[in-house]
Design an enzyme around this catalytic site. Structure first.
Site, PDB file in Angstrom:
ATOM      1  N   PRO A 148      44.956  43.765  38.758  1.00  0.00           N
ATOM      2  CA  PRO A 148      44.501  43.694  40.144  1.00  0.00           C
ATOM      3  C   PRO A 148      45.673  43.587  41.108  1.00  0.00           C
ATOM      4  CG  PRO A 148      43.238  42.197  38.756  1.00  0.00           C
ATOM      5  CD  PRO A 148      44.375  42.709  37.928  1.00  0.00           C
ATOM      6  N   GLU A 149      45.563  44.248  42.257  1.00  0.00           N
ATOM      7  CA  GLU A 149      46.594  44.138  43.284  1.00  0.00           C
ATOM      8  C   GLU A 149      46.027  43.326  44.442  1.00  0.00           C
ATOM      9  OE1 GLU A 149      48.966  47.548  44.131  1.00  0.00           O
ATOM     10  OE2 GLU A 149      48.523  48.500  42.224  1.00  0.00           O
ATOM     11  N   LYS A 192      49.316  37.890  44.829  1.00  0.00           N
ATOM     12  CA  LYS A 192      48.254  38.006  43.828  1.00  0.00           C
ATOM     13  C   LYS A 192      47.893  36.653  43.216  1.00  0.00           C
ATOM     14  CE  LYS A 192      50.193  42.503  42.576  1.00  0.00           C
ATOM     15  NZ  LYS A 192      50.754  43.311  41.476  1.00  0.00           N
ATOM     16  N   ARG A 246      57.354  53.534  34.420  1.00  0.00           N
ATOM     17  CA  ARG A 246      56.008  53.928  34.833  1.00  0.00           C
ATOM     18  C   ARG A 246      56.148  55.248  35.554  1.00  0.00           C
ATOM     19  NH1 ARG A 246      54.563  48.840  38.671  1.00  0.00           N
ATOM     20  NH2 ARG A 246      55.983  47.698  37.331  1.00  0.00           N
TER      21      ARG A 246
END
Length: 321
Positions: A2-3, A61, A304
């Site tokens: 989750p961001e 977060k 990534r």
């Protein structure tokens, strides 16, 4: 993972459902989810049971529930119940007799309460569910913030923050976020722009998805050297990040599978409106609107990837990784 918009959706839901309620019981289904609470399960249960939730606060977060001492002692340390969602953690509000989730880890029983309009009783359980067990819960003492500002985003956030979150910078949606301070620290980093945006010690809450979206919106390449950023450039990237996360927040966050849901178990819908992330090989919508046919491109970045438009976001000659 989750961001910021996803965690803020959860914070708002929790604030609505649990603020002012007393934690009357604690059931620990899987002690592994309390591994960050070093004193152990019984200490966790003892510190949480009987405490009243006074607010739900978020820094980047990081998410925590501020707790009022059960005995109302004036000298009692101010504490928070921290919730780390990890890769798959969920905080769900459920009826006490609702079926148990397959990956239920911790169950908190809340005091009876009714909605703001005095209507139907509110659900009685706050459940921490975590499939991959990367997240967890723990109790932490609160300490004063360095800048004297509220610890994070919350209805009545005090100038206090858990020690475990004190190293996290403020995020663009935080009322106390300073663009000027961020600009000076950004230029001092001497690195690539996206790497800086992902540095939670510099600016929090921005992950790979929203970094790609903000860079596309601001027309910056991810390797733009941070020491070349002028004030208008910094303002542009912050405004882009703020805008994209605000729109994601309004849509309930970005969900790509069933692991991220809000407190009622519903997924977000912002994935439908992404402009860059995950759209490699598809036309750039901005170029298409301006009469060009440019395909978005995926490039390797920090183990990534980054997705960008080669026309709108040209690589600078003095690029930095």
């Amino acid at each position: 993972m989750p961001e910021l918009p996803e965690v803020e959706v959860v914070r708002r839901g929790l604030a609505r459902w649990v603020t002012g309620r007393i934690i009357e019981g604690v059931e620990v289904v899987d002690p592994r989810s309390l591994r960050r609470h070093v004193p152990g399960v019984e200490d966790f249960r003892g510190r949480v049971t009987g405490a009243r939730v006074t607010d739900v606060v978020r820094r980047g977060k990081f998410l925590w529930l501020t707790l009022e001492d059960p005995d109302h002692r004036a000298d009692a340390p101010q504490v928070a119940l921290m919730a780390h969602l990890g890769m798959s953690g969920q905080l769900l509000i459920e009826e006490a007799d609702a079926p148990r989730e397959k990956h239920l880890k911790v169950r908190l029983s809340l005091s009876a309460a009714r909605g703001e309009d005095g209507g139907e009783p509110l659900p009685a359980d706050l459940r921490f569910v975590d499939q991959r067990i990367f997240g967890g819960m723990f109790v932490a003492d609160l300490e004063p913030t360095v800048d004297g500002q509220p610890g994070g985003t919350g209805a009545s956030a005090l100038p206090l923050i858990p020690h475990q979150a004190a190293h996290i910078a403020r995020d663009p949606l935080d009322p106390a976020f300073s663009v000027e301070d961020f600009h000076h620290r950004l230029r001092a980093r001497r690195t690539g722009l996206k790497r800086a945006l992902l540095d939670q010690g510099l600016i929090s809450g921005i992950g790979n998805i929203y970094a790609d979206e903000a860079l596309w919106a601001a027309r910056f390449h991810y390797a733009r050297p941070t020491d070349t950023m002028r004030r208008p450039d910094t303002l542009r990237i912050i405004e882009a990040a703020t805008s994209v996360m605000a729109r994601a927040l309004a849509a309930g966050g970005t969900s790509f599978d069933s692991l991220y849901v809000n407190v009622n178990g519903a997924s977000g819908y912002f994935a439908r409106d992404l402009e860059a992330y995950g759209r490699s090989g598809l036309p750039c919508r901005r170029c298409a609107a301006e009469g060009r046919h440019t395909l978005l491109r995926r490039e390797s970045f920090m183990n990534r990837s980054s997705c960008l438009c080669p026309y709108c976001q040209p690589r600078p000659r003095n690029a930095r990784p």
